[in-house]
Scaffold this motif. Structure first.
Motif, PDB file in Angstrom:
ATOM      1  N   VAL A 211       8.746   8.917  -7.370  1.00 30.30           N
ATOM      2  CA  VAL A 211       8.005   7.712  -7.043  1.00 30.30           C
ATOM      3  C   VAL A 211       8.252   6.693  -8.142  1.00 30.30           C
ATOM      4  O   VAL A 211       7.926   6.941  -9.315  1.00 30.30           O
ATOM      5  CB  VAL A 211       6.492   7.994  -6.901  1.00 30.30           C
ATOM      6  CG1 VAL A 211       5.745   6.714  -6.548  1.00 30.30           C
ATOM      7  CG2 VAL A 211       6.241   9.061  -5.838  1.00 30.30           C
ATOM      8  N   VAL A 213       7.785   2.616  -9.379  1.00 25.88           N
ATOM      9  CA  VAL A 213       7.028   1.373  -9.197  1.00 25.88           C
ATOM     10  C   VAL A 213       7.687   0.304 -10.048  1.00 25.88           C
ATOM     11  O   VAL A 213       7.717   0.417 -11.282  1.00 25.88           O
ATOM     12  CB  VAL A 213       5.554   1.560  -9.598  1.00 25.88           C
ATOM     13  CG1 VAL A 213       4.787   0.265  -9.374  1.00 25.88           C
ATOM     14  CG2 VAL A 213       4.920   2.702  -8.817  1.00 25.88           C
ATOM     15  N   VAL A 228       0.817  11.313  -1.896  1.00 27.75           N
ATOM     16  CA  VAL A 228       1.134   9.990  -2.424  1.00 27.75           C
ATOM     17  C   VAL A 228       0.513   8.967  -1.482  1.00 27.75           C
ATOM     18  O   VAL A 228       0.641   9.087  -0.258  1.00 27.75           O
ATOM     19  CB  VAL A 228       2.658   9.756  -2.526  1.00 27.75           C
ATOM     20  CG1 VAL A 228       2.943   8.339  -3.029  1.00 27.75           C
ATOM     21  CG2 VAL A 228       3.312  10.794  -3.425  1.00 27.75           C
ATOM     22  N   VAL A 230       0.156   4.680  -0.871  1.00 29.85           N
ATOM     23  CA  VAL A 230       0.583   3.327  -1.226  1.00 29.85           C
ATOM     24  C   VAL A 230      -0.185   2.367  -0.323  1.00 29.85           C
ATOM     25  O   VAL A 230      -0.210   2.551   0.899  1.00 29.85           O
ATOM     26  CB  VAL A 230       2.100   3.127  -1.036  1.00 29.85           C
ATOM     27  CG1 VAL A 230       2.529   1.750  -1.537  1.00 29.85           C
ATOM     28  CG2 VAL A 230       2.896   4.228  -1.731  1.00 29.85           C
ATOM     29  N   VAL A 240      -0.605   2.277  -6.029  1.00 33.19           N
ATOM     30  CA  VAL A 240      -0.012   3.596  -5.802  1.00 33.19           C
ATOM     31  C   VAL A 240      -0.880   4.654  -6.459  1.00 33.19           C
ATOM     32  O   VAL A 240      -1.325   4.488  -7.601  1.00 33.19           O
ATOM     33  CB  VAL A 240       1.413   3.670  -6.385  1.00 33.19           C
ATOM     34  CG1 VAL A 240       2.066   5.006  -6.035  1.00 33.19           C
ATOM     35  CG2 VAL A 240       2.260   2.506  -5.894  1.00 33.19           C
ATOM     36  N   VAL A 261       7.688  -0.446  -4.444  1.00 33.45           N
ATOM     37  CA  VAL A 261       7.466   0.990  -4.586  1.00 33.45           C
ATOM     38  C   VAL A 261       8.543   1.721  -3.799  1.00 33.45           C
ATOM     39  O   VAL A 261       8.745   1.455  -2.606  1.00 33.45           O
ATOM     40  CB  VAL A 261       6.074   1.413  -4.070  1.00 33.45           C
ATOM     41  CG1 VAL A 261       5.877   2.911  -4.214  1.00 33.45           C
ATOM     42  CG2 VAL A 261       4.985   0.636  -4.795  1.00 33.45           C
TER      43      VAL A 261
END
Length: 299
Positions: A211, A213, A228, A230, A240, A261
């Protein structure tokens, strides 16, 4: 597709706004709660200078009605899926920036409508269309040109549907604040009907995902994760949350915010609002500030 045009005389109704509305009634709303649909149409027709009502029989006619709205302000009568379908259509036509959407929530899946601040009683919602104000809201756009209004959840854990209170003609369900938490919105949206072709979710379980960002790695493939999330935040950023796999004591979630993301790893499925998508090897979401307009109650 049936169409009905009605007008309100300003002399007979001094409070009528000088406004032209295109009211598009989702077929599911007519089937599930015809009385609320009737009440909404009556209130809108009495309060606007001119109202054109369209009764599409399916998604194609729904899209054609929105595409032919001209200068009329579009009003969607339907549940969360109808709202999502309308926003996706306007996004694909690149018309979101110049269009303020109005919604009268009618149906059994109204969690997204509530989270956005829309009243779920037919009278209150129709009055908000007539007397409310446009608010520009953020959304997420992915690298396949899909849009997300509420949240993305990985993996797409199915959540049992629940009965939505306040969907009748005089319902007055409590309105939840916008984006109270990413996780609660995922749980709420999971009960909605699909707005696009849905893919059956696979078994939920730990995943190995990277992941990132804004180019910074929040979690890498060597750390299994349980979930996860978002979601659009405020000010054009995505929020996130990553929940690492806990062994023994519960691991603290990792959080970050940024404009872009990217999630990658072994092919995974994800839930975007009400729809399960994938499998994909990578997906990127970009936050867009004030990308769409929604008419909400004034004040």
């Amino acid at each position: 597709m049936a169409e009905v045009a009605t007008s309100a005389s300003s002399s007979a109704n001094p409070s009528a706004r000088s406004d032209q509305l295109l009211v598009v009634v989702d077929p599911a709303a007519r089937r599930l709660d015809g009385e609320s649909v009737r009440i909404a149409k009556d209130v809108l027709s009495a309060g606007a200078a001119h109202t054109k009502v369209c009764l599409p029989d399916g998604p194609e006619e729904f899209a054609r009605a929105l595409g032919r709205r001209g200068s009329r302000r579009p009003v969607v009568v339907g549940d969360d899926s109808a709202l999502l379908r309308a926003v996706a259509l306007l996004h694909r036509r690149r018309e979101l920036a110049g269009c303020a959407l109005s919604v009268v929530p009618v149906g059994s899946a109204l969690g997204l409508a509530r989270s956005l601040g829309l009243p779920t009683g037919a009278v209150a919602a129709a009055r908000a269309v007539l007397d409310g104000a446009e608010r520009r809201l953020d959304l997420l756009v992915d690298d396949s040109d899909g849009v997300v209004l509420g949240a993305v959840g990985i993996p797409p854990v199915p959540v049992p549907a629940r009965e939505d209170a306040g969907s009748g003609p005089e319902g007055a369900a409590a309105v939840r604040p916008w984006l109270r938490t990413c996780q609660s919105l995922v749980r709420t949206l999971a009960a909605s009907r699909p707005a696009r072709t849905a893919v059956a979710p696979g078994a939920a379980g730990p995943a190995r995902l990277r992941v990132e960002v804004d180019g910074v790695t929040l979690v890498d493939l060597d750390q299994p994760v349980d979930a996860v999330t978002v979601a659009p935040g405020a000010g054009g950023v995505a929020v996130v949350e990553v929940r690492p796999l806990s062994v023994g004591t519960q691991a603290s979630p990792l959080t970050a915010s940024g404009r872009r993301v990217t999630v990658s790893g072994a092919h995974f499925r994800y839930r975007a609002d009400a729809v399960v998508c994938g499998p994909v090897g990578t997906r990127t979401w970009v936050a867009r500030e004030g990308a769409w307009g929604l008419t909400l109650p004034a004040g």
